[in-house]
Design a protein around this motif. Structure first.
Motif, PDB file in Angstrom:
ATOM      1  N   ARG A  51       0.819  -1.212   0.000  1.00 31.36           N
ATOM      2  CA  ARG A  51       0.000   0.000   0.000  1.00 31.36           C
ATOM      3  C   ARG A  51       0.857   1.268   0.000  1.00 31.36           C
ATOM      4  O   ARG A  51       0.585   2.215  -0.731  1.00 31.36           O
ATOM      5  N   HIS A  56       0.467   4.057  -6.757  1.00 32.45           N
ATOM      6  CA  HIS A  56      -0.625   3.808  -7.697  1.00 32.45           C
ATOM      7  C   HIS A  56      -0.320   4.601  -8.974  1.00 32.45           C
ATOM      8  O   HIS A  56       0.007   5.783  -8.920  1.00 32.45           O
ATOM      9  N   CYS A  80      -4.393  -0.701  -9.199  1.00 33.68           N
ATOM     10  CA  CYS A  80      -4.896  -1.537  -8.105  1.00 33.68           C
ATOM     11  C   CYS A  80      -4.723  -3.019  -8.419  1.00 33.68           C
ATOM     12  O   CYS A  80      -4.372  -3.806  -7.530  1.00 33.68           O
ATOM     13  N   HIS A 115     -12.278  -2.395 -10.066  1.00 33.13           N
ATOM     14  CA  HIS A 115     -11.251  -2.098  -9.065  1.00 33.13           C
ATOM     15  C   HIS A 115     -10.803  -3.433  -8.479  1.00 33.13           C
ATOM     16  O   HIS A 115     -11.633  -4.301  -8.214  1.00 33.13           O
ATOM     17  N   ASP A 130      -7.519  -3.919   0.683  1.00 30.63           N
ATOM     18  CA  ASP A 130      -7.352  -3.054  -0.489  1.00 30.63           C
ATOM     19  C   ASP A 130      -6.058  -2.261  -0.372  1.00 30.63           C
ATOM     20  O   ASP A 130      -5.982  -1.269   0.344  1.00 30.63           O
ATOM     21  N   ARG A 132      -4.605  -0.446  -2.603  1.00 31.51           N
ATOM     22  CA  ARG A 132      -4.541   0.541  -3.675  1.00 31.51           C
ATOM     23  C   ARG A 132      -3.579   1.687  -3.384  1.00 31.51           C
ATOM     24  O   ARG A 132      -2.886   2.165  -4.244  1.00 31.51           O
TER      25      ARG A 132
END
Length: 195
Positions: A51, A56, A80, A115, A130, A132
């Motif tokens: 992360r 990203h 992602c 996503h 997540d 992302r």
């Protein structure tokens, strides 16, 4: 959540995308594991590493295309989907079953995009995570309780969770990523809108 297999071990395999046999991924995973022997602590450390240390692509405005876990690690950037592939590779390499998950989201209520995130099998259950990457308005956190994903699904706008844990990445996602040479162009209107 529905799973491709009732056996969590089905979520430990590698392929050309979740390529945890590559030395650079093994080295990263082993280094994180050496500091975190407990599976939950290790999974949290791996999540936070991906992360926070892999940018990203859109946030970084980096056009390079990362698909596989090893590409994502080498470039230090990815969408992602690519970040999910890397996180899955790190966790699988250390024996933690990890699947791929998807959401259908929108910015404007008219244009939809997929996503990507992961689900990890810990303490006898699947937990979506997540990686992302956080930014103003996005605060995804590792959690085995209430989900702390980048975006909550807004059903009133037509958004949806795909409640399946995939053992392998979506073919549609991979084919879309393979068909571009500029990830930013893809983000401007070429991402898959559904599975």
């Amino acid at each position: 959540m529905t799973v491709d297999s009732d056996a969590p071990e089905a979520y430990l395999g590698q392929d050309a995308v979740v390529d945890f046999g590559r030395p650079e991924i093994s080295e990263l995973a082993s280094g994180l594991r050496s500091q975190h022997t407990d599976d939950v602590d290790f999974a949290r450390a791996a999540f936070e590493h991906v992360r926070d240390n892999i940018r990203h692509s859109w946030d970084a405005q980096d056009p390079r295309v990362s698909i596989s876990a090893s590409d994502t690690l080498a470039h230090g950037t990815g969408l992602c989907f690519a970040k999910a592939h890397l996180l899955a590779a790190i966790l699988r390499s250390q024996g933690i079953p990890t699947g791929l998950c998807y959401q259908r989201l929108t910015d404007d209520g008219a244009t939809f995009m997929l996503h990507g995130l992961v689900a990890v099998f810990l303490n006898g259950n699947w937990h979506r995570q997540d990686a992302r990457g956080n930014k103003p308005g996005v605060d995804a956190q590792f959690s085995l309780g209430e989900e702390r994903l980048a975006w909550p699904v807004r059903r009133e706008l037509g958004e949806r969770d795909y409640n399946r844990v995939f053992a392998t990445p979506s073919r549609k996602v991979i084919e879309t990523l393979e068909a571009t040479n500029n990830i930013l162009d893809l983000c401007r209107g070429g991402l898959p809108s559904d599975l």
